[in-house]
Design an enzyme around this catalytic site. Sequence first.
Site, PDB file in Angstrom:
ATOM      1  N   ASN A  22     -15.733 -44.862  23.416  1.00  0.00           N
ATOM      2  CA  ASN A  22     -16.761 -43.827  23.647  1.00  0.00           C
ATOM      3  C   ASN A  22     -17.854 -44.252  24.628  1.00  0.00           C
ATOM      4  O   ASN A  22     -19.020 -43.891  24.466  1.00  0.00           O
ATOM      5  CB  ASN A  22     -17.407 -43.403  22.323  1.00  0.00           C
ATOM      6  CG  ASN A  22     -16.396 -42.876  21.325  1.00  0.00           C
ATOM      7  OD1 ASN A  22     -16.049 -43.565  20.370  1.00  0.00           O
ATOM      8  ND2 ASN A  22     -15.906 -41.673  21.555  1.00  0.00           N
ATOM      9  N   LYS A  76      -4.871 -46.725  20.018  1.00  0.00           N
ATOM     10  CA  LYS A  76      -5.214 -47.063  21.396  1.00  0.00           C
ATOM     11  C   LYS A  76      -5.763 -48.484  21.500  1.00  0.00           C
ATOM     12  O   LYS A  76      -5.387 -49.253  22.396  1.00  0.00           O
ATOM     13  CB  LYS A  76      -6.239 -46.074  21.936  1.00  0.00           C
ATOM     14  CG  LYS A  76      -6.693 -46.376  23.369  1.00  0.00           C
ATOM     15  CD  LYS A  76      -8.209 -46.405  23.439  1.00  0.00           C
ATOM     16  CE  LYS A  76      -8.702 -46.875  24.791  1.00  0.00           C
ATOM     17  NZ  LYS A  76     -10.164 -46.921  24.848  1.00  0.00           N
ATOM     18  N   HIS A 122      -7.729 -39.844  29.152  1.00  0.00           N
ATOM     19  CA  HIS A 122      -7.200 -39.465  30.460  1.00  0.00           C
ATOM     20  C   HIS A 122      -5.668 -39.368  30.439  1.00  0.00           C
ATOM     21  O   HIS A 122      -5.095 -38.387  30.919  1.00  0.00           O
ATOM     22  CB  HIS A 122      -7.648 -40.474  31.523  1.00  0.00           C
ATOM     23  CG  HIS A 122      -9.129 -40.572  31.677  1.00  0.00           C
ATOM     24  ND1 HIS A 122      -9.892 -39.525  32.132  1.00  0.00           N
ATOM     25  CD2 HIS A 122      -9.996 -41.594  31.435  1.00  0.00           C
ATOM     26  CE1 HIS A 122     -11.167 -39.890  32.180  1.00  0.00           C
ATOM     27  NE2 HIS A 122     -11.255 -41.138  31.749  1.00  0.00           N
ATOM     28  N   ASP A 171      -1.462 -34.418  19.541  1.00  0.00           N
ATOM     29  CA  ASP A 171      -2.758 -35.109  19.567  1.00  0.00           C
ATOM     30  C   ASP A 171      -2.577 -36.455  20.274  1.00  0.00           C
ATOM     31  O   ASP A 171      -1.488 -36.792  20.750  1.00  0.00           O
ATOM     32  CB  ASP A 171      -3.341 -35.272  18.169  1.00  0.00           C
ATOM     33  CG  ASP A 171      -2.465 -36.101  17.238  1.00  0.00           C
ATOM     34  OD1 ASP A 171      -1.702 -36.960  17.727  1.00  0.00           O
ATOM     35  OD2 ASP A 171      -2.543 -35.908  16.007  1.00  0.00           O
TER      36      ASP A 171
END
Length: 333
Positions: A155, A243, A263, A279
């Site tokens: 973030n 991730k 991205h 998702d």
Amino acid sequence: MGATRAASRRGGEAADAAATSPSTAVIKQEDAATSIPIKREPHPPPSAEAHTAASRSRRPAPAWKAELTPAFHAKLEGAEAPPPPKRARTAKATVHDPFPHHHAPSADECRAVHAALARLHPEVVREKRRQAEEGACGGRTLVLDALVGTILSQNTTDTNSHRAFSQLKALFPTWEEVRLAPAEKVADAIRSGGLAATKTERIQSILEMLRQERGACSLEYLRDMEDDAVKEELRRFKGVGAKTISCVLMFCLKRADFPVDTHVWKIALALGWVPKSADRDQTYEHLNRRVPADIKYELHVLLVKHGKVYKNQVQELRKACAAIKTPAADIAE
């Protein structure tokens, strides 16, 4: 004389019986105003067909009915019995294969997009090949450094996360010092990366678990583990998702994995590489199975770069594919 009277009496009884039989009986029924004799005809008995149909509806089908199949009739006629209909085999979706019937992207499509992106962003390929040769994850060679650095990158921008990591290590040179430090001081050190309190709690929690379970704040033991075992080990830690784990695997441990950030996810949706309902975690599982291992590293960093430059739009990517006459020019038009 007596015989005559007996015969007459029997005849009278028969006449009375006939007069009072149900078929001709006259029943007197009192009406509110008058007394009117009404002749009521009896209901006819049910026909044999109706009785049989009613009985059939109440009884279960006899066992011999099961034999009346096309195969049975063919056997009676001496012909070869037709084969039973085949049920289509359908693969079921699982956590690790969420879209078994979605066949995009093919290996050729992946290579075509990789080639087009390399033409659009050649500097990325040169830089990432240099980093891959050094074996670093943002300049970090230790697994725990790579994990903490990836947590700090959540973030926020690369610039901010790198600054946060540098400030943390400058203030606390060892992970043992980070573990023992007051949470507010750690949060102050990483504040430039955003979500300082949350990230501090997660980092110190990981360090505490490692100290209790392994006796030291280190993750170097992961180098000797298989990919699936590494994923299971890292997944135990709060705040460490697909991730983050994939980044540690690919950048630090040099494994053929394919991280999916925002991205990569949005561009994959635009190219039709995953269903519109996918998702980010599902996209990771799907693409990690389909992207060829030898281009996973470069394709990932190229997609991230392209997403940042073109705001996840794919028009320029399609033009680049068309310019080099690759099959990817027709992807998800």
